[in-house]
Design a protein around this motif. Structure first.
Motif, mmCIF file in Angstrom:
data_model
loop_
_atom_site.group_PDB
_atom_site.id
_atom_site.type_symbol
_atom_site.label_atom_id
_atom_site.label_comp_id
_atom_site.label_asym_id
_atom_site.label_seq_id
_atom_site.Cartn_x
_atom_site.Cartn_y
_atom_site.Cartn_z
ATOM 1 N N PHE A 220 22.034 56.700 -2.381
ATOM 2 C CA PHE A 220 23.185 57.302 -1.707
ATOM 3 C C PHE A 220 23.814 58.390 -2.574
ATOM 4 N N LYS A 221 23.924 58.117 -3.878
ATOM 5 C CA LYS A 221 24.475 59.123 -4.794
ATOM 6 C C LYS A 221 23.560 60.341 -4.870
ATOM 7 N N ARG A 222 22.247 60.122 -4.871
ATOM 8 C CA ARG A 222 21.309 61.240 -4.912
ATOM 9 C C ARG A 222 21.419 62.096 -3.646
ATOM 10 N N ASN A 223 21.588 61.457 -2.491
ATOM 11 C CA ASN A 223 21.740 62.216 -1.246
ATOM 12 C C ASN A 223 23.040 63.000 -1.221
ATOM 13 N N LEU A 224 24.120 62.398 -1.719
ATOM 14 C CA LEU A 224 25.382 63.136 -1.771
ATOM 15 C C LEU A 224 25.291 64.332 -2.717
ATOM 16 N N PHE A 225 24.610 64.141 -3.856
ATOM 17 C CA PHE A 225 24.439 65.255 -4.786
ATOM 18 C C PHE A 225 23.620 66.380 -4.141
ATOM 19 N N ALA A 226 22.574 66.016 -3.421
ATOM 20 C CA ALA A 226 21.767 67.034 -2.726
ATOM 21 C C ALA A 226 22.569 67.724 -1.636
ATOM 22 N N LEU A 227 23.440 66.952 -0.961
ATOM 23 C CA LEU A 227 24.273 67.549 0.084
ATOM 24 C C LEU A 227 25.301 68.502 -0.512
ATOM 25 N N SER A 228 25.882 68.141 -1.661
ATOM 26 C CA SER A 228 26.866 69.010 -2.299
ATOM 27 C C SER A 228 26.222 70.220 -2.962
ATOM 28 N N SER A 229 24.952 70.082 -3.384
ATOM 29 C CA SER A 229 24.261 71.195 -4.038
ATOM 30 C C SER A 229 23.594 72.137 -3.048
ATOM 31 N N TRP A 230 23.691 71.858 -1.771
ATOM 32 C CA TRP A 230 23.128 72.718 -0.722
ATOM 33 C C TRP A 230 21.619 72.892 -0.900
ATOM 34 N N GLN A 231 20.936 71.764 -1.199
ATOM 35 C CA GLN A 231 19.481 71.840 -1.291
ATOM 36 C C GLN A 231 18.865 72.149 0.075
ATOM 37 N N SER A 232 19.428 71.568 1.131
ATOM 38 C CA SER A 232 19.050 71.924 2.498
ATOM 39 C C SER A 232 20.247 72.639 3.117
ATOM 40 N N VAL A 233 20.115 73.934 3.288
ATOM 41 C CA VAL A 233 21.252 74.753 3.729
ATOM 42 C C VAL A 233 21.726 74.328 5.115
ATOM 43 N N TYR A 234 20.788 74.070 6.021
ATOM 44 C CA TYR A 234 21.183 73.710 7.387
ATOM 45 C C TYR A 234 21.885 72.351 7.414
ATOM 46 N N LEU A 373 32.210 73.266 -1.539
ATOM 47 C CA LEU A 373 32.286 74.642 -2.026
ATOM 48 C C LEU A 373 32.595 74.718 -3.526
ATOM 49 N N ILE A 374 33.686 74.069 -3.955
ATOM 50 C CA ILE A 374 34.118 74.225 -5.349
ATOM 51 C C ILE A 374 33.107 73.609 -6.309
ATOM 52 N N ASP A 375 32.636 72.380 -6.009
ATOM 53 C CA ASP A 375 31.654 71.746 -6.889
ATOM 54 C C ASP A 375 30.348 72.532 -6.940
ATOM 55 N N PHE A 376 29.961 73.123 -5.817
ATOM 56 C CA PHE A 376 28.741 73.934 -5.809
ATOM 57 C C PHE A 376 28.894 75.167 -6.703
ATOM 58 N N MET A 377 30.061 75.789 -6.672
ATOM 59 C CA MET A 377 30.296 76.955 -7.529
ATOM 60 C C MET A 377 30.341 76.548 -9.001
ATOM 61 N N PHE A 378 31.028 75.461 -9.307
ATOM 62 C CA PHE A 378 31.102 75.017 -10.698
ATOM 63 C C PHE A 378 29.732 74.585 -11.220
ATOM 64 N N ARG A 379 28.944 73.951 -10.353
ATOM 65 C CA ARG A 379 27.617 73.515 -10.784
ATOM 66 C C ARG A 379 26.687 74.701 -10.991
ATOM 67 N N SER A 380 26.867 75.723 -10.240
ATOM 68 C CA SER A 380 26.030 76.919 -10.392
ATOM 69 C C SER A 380 26.489 77.788 -11.559
ATOM 70 N N CYS A 381 27.767 77.748 -11.899
ATOM 71 C CA CYS A 381 28.311 78.569 -12.983
ATOM 72 C C CYS A 381 28.956 77.656 -14.026
ATOM 73 N N PRO A 382 28.218 77.260 -15.043
ATOM 74 C CA PRO A 382 28.785 76.321 -16.043
ATOM 75 C C PRO A 382 29.967 76.891 -16.816
ATOM 76 N N LYS A 383 29.944 78.190 -17.111
ATOM 77 C CA LYS A 383 31.070 78.779 -17.843
ATOM 78 C C LYS A 383 32.343 78.734 -17.016
ATOM 79 N N LEU A 384 32.234 78.967 -15.730
ATOM 80 C CA LEU A 384 33.390 78.866 -14.852
ATOM 81 C C LEU A 384 33.917 77.442 -14.795
ATOM 82 N N ARG A 385 32.990 76.477 -14.826
ATOM 83 C CA ARG A 385 33.397 75.064 -14.802
ATOM 84 C C ARG A 385 34.113 74.673 -16.092
#
Length: 584
Positions: A220-234, A373-385
């Motif tokens: 369940f945690k892995r699916n939530l992480f994939a959902l927050s990371s936009w691995q499947s955009v649709y 949105l926010i977690d995806f941006m922070f995860r993509s930009c470590p310096k911003l996080r």
């Protein structure tokens, strides 16, 4: 018992009727031998009587025969007395053994405790039955509830009241009497569960059980992480739109309850035999583990080591989380705890002033925006996080207990070094040298100053992770002589170099020491010197352009710690070099 012994002692003179020692308890071999010795005596008596009756020598045999008969009677009496004493001793022994056995049975504490508990339970049952019988007894049967005799002048109202009271009591008992026994207070039994002994098989089985039990949560945690990371955009976009719509209309809680009901329905169908493989994100699936059957001895040993390592890491992570929470609430880091304190006051004031419906609406919208949105941006930009993610900054800044100990030791060393510098080195050091350079020059190895042993600059010193170094042996496979092939020593890592101090070199010579620049390393890997031995090895291989075969630092007990420190410093140095010289 004394009465029986008195009867045996004073039972009178006995002739030839004796108790059989074989029938008496606990007979011994000496008693049987005495019985055997007593059997030839009647033959001697018969011979003596025959000699006494022999008419050949009546004058000469009369006196000796009488003396012999008296002697035999005295011997028989002595033997009878001895046999009586032996019987008394045997009976005393038997009675003492019986009493000892009875005393042991009576002094058995566990049996007495069990009997006491049984008697208590019987007493409670009898009291309960007695109370129930008293409640069941009508006013006519119970002497305490018998109606009082009324004077003949009074009317039947009192009798009618007594009848109504008894009927009400019987109705209450039939209705609620079964629940009365549940509210009886019973003494709490202090039972200690027996602890299982340490077993490698049991440890492996428990770790497997823990892994199987935590698998749904991990998935369940892995699916939530994939959902927050936009691995499947649709999928992520569809989930974001549905959640924001539900939060806007106030249906977020009913939506979560509906999803829980849907998951329970799918689990019911799976338990009934339906083959359903469903996940929130289509691309996420459970990893397939290799089968653990038909393992060799070394593989089983490696499996036990892996289980122990996983248990160690799991317990370490749990301890870190608990220690950080404890330090957060105990004001160990006042700046971070002050932020929590102010935030709680703000939350209290908002909960008192803002309506709960509006507060739930705001919390739901913020949670959706942060998760998608926010977690995806922070995860993509470590310096911003690292700059703006407040919860992440607070959590990473919280210290654990080992980190607090290290900081305490560092603070103590900072307090000591300036005193030493002012007392002994203040006149010798030139101006303009910082405290770090002073501590770097003051650091010494067993054979002298660190920078002098390895011919380095004065600002080079070991990192905090390896101040004492890692004991290991250097295997130089380019050399063929045994003295140069393997050398024992200590491995250090600085900001720019990897230094090996050989224990066989002289104090004034550094020919056998090894100094490698971190930027010159082309490859660094964990290495297993002997593939026959179980485990992942205890060595590190480092390849450089100046060596044909990689250098191996083996027999290192803290291999993983050393590898992480060397690899981290190597990556940091390479990154800095690449940033300064992008063309290279």
């Amino acid at each position: 018992m004394l009465k029986r012994l008195d009867k045996i002692r004073f039972r009178g003179q006995r002739t030839d009727v004796f108790l059989d020692l074989g029938d008496s308890p606990n007979t011994s071999d000496t008693e049987c031998s005495e019985e055997i010795l007593m059997k030839p005596r009647p033959s001697l008596e018969m011979k003596d009587t025959e000699e006494l009756q022999d008419p050949a020598g009546p004058g000469t045999l009369t006196m000796p025969a009488a003396a012999i008969q008296d002697y035999q009677r005295a011997e028989t009496d002595r033997l009878n007395d001895l046999k009586g004493h032996l019987e008394i001793a045997l009976l005393e022994k038997h009675f003492l053994q019986e009493e000892l056995r009875k005393l042991r049975e009576e002094t058995n504490i566990d049996t007495l405790k069990q009997d006491l508990e049984k008697e208590r339970s019987k007493r409670l049952d009898l009291e309960q039955k007695l109370n129930l019988d008293v409640l069941k007894m009508g006013p006519e049967d119970s002497p305490s509830q018998r109606p009082r005799e009324t004077p003949p002048t009074a009317n039947g109202t009192d009798k009618q009241k007594e009848t109504m009271y008894s009927w009400l009591q019987a109705w209450l008992y039939n209705r609620f009497g079964a629940y009365i026994g549940d509210f009886r207070f019973q003494p709490k039994e202090n039972t200690v569960e027996p602890e299982e002994p340490l077993s490698a098989k049991r440890l492996t089985e428990n770790m497997r059980r823990l892994k199987r039990g935590a698998k749904p949560v991990i998935n369940f945690k892995r699916n939530l992480f994939a959902l927050s990371s936009w691995q499947s955009v649709y999928t992520s976009a569809f989930a974001f739109i549905i959640y924001m719509n539900a939060a806007w209309h106030g249906w977020a809680i009913p939506m979560f309850i509906f999803l829980a009901i849907l998951r329970l329905s799918l689990n019911y169908l799976i338990s009934r035999g339906w083959r359903i493989q469903w996940s929130i994100v289509p691309g996420v699936s459970e990893p397939v583990e290799p089968s653990k059957e038909d393992l060799t001895v070394s593989e089983k040993f490696q499996l036990v080591l892996d289980v122990a390592q996983k248990a160690q890491n799991l317990f370490g992570k749990m301890a870190d989380v608990l220690e950080k929470i404890k330090n957060l609430f105990m004001w160990v880091h006042p700046e971070i705890t002050r932020k929590l304190y102010v935030g709680l006051w703000v939350a209290l004031i908002c909960s008192c002033l803002i309506p709960y419906k509006l507060m739930g609406f705001m919390i739901g919208l913020y949670a959706g925006i942060k998760f998608f949105l926010i977690d995806f941006m922070f995860r993509s930009c470590p310096k911003l996080r690292d700059k703006y993610d407040t919860p992440h900054i607070i959590w990473t800044s919280l210290p654990t207990d080992p980190q607090l100990k290290e900081r305490g030791g560092a603070t103590l060393s900072r307090r000591i070094h300036p005193t030493v510098a002012h007392g002994s080195l203040g006149t010798a050091l030139p101006c303009g040298i910082s405290l770090e350079e002073q501590t770097g020059r003051a650091y010494n190895t067993k054979k002298g100053a660190f920078h002098e042993v390895f011919n380095l600059s004065g600002d080079e010193r070991p990192l905090a992770v390896c101040e004492n170094g890692w004991r290991c042996c250097l295997i130089n496979r380019d050399r063929k002589s045994p003295t140069d092939y393997i050398r024992n020593g200590v491995l250090f890592v600085t900001e720019n170099y990897l230094c090996f101090e050989s224990s066989s070199c002289r104090s004034n010579s550094s020919k056998k020491n090894k100094v490698i620049k971190l930027i010159d390393i082309t490859d660094i890997q964990k290495y297993k010197v002997l593939s026959v031995l179980p485990g992942s090895g205890m060595g590190i291989s480092i390849a450089t352009p100046s060596t044909q075969k990689p250098l191996v630092f083996g027999a290192m007990i803290h291999r993983d710690e050393a590898f992480e420190a060397i690899f981290t410093q190597y990556t940091k140095k390479v990154t800095m070099t690449t940033a300064t010289n992008p063309e290279t």
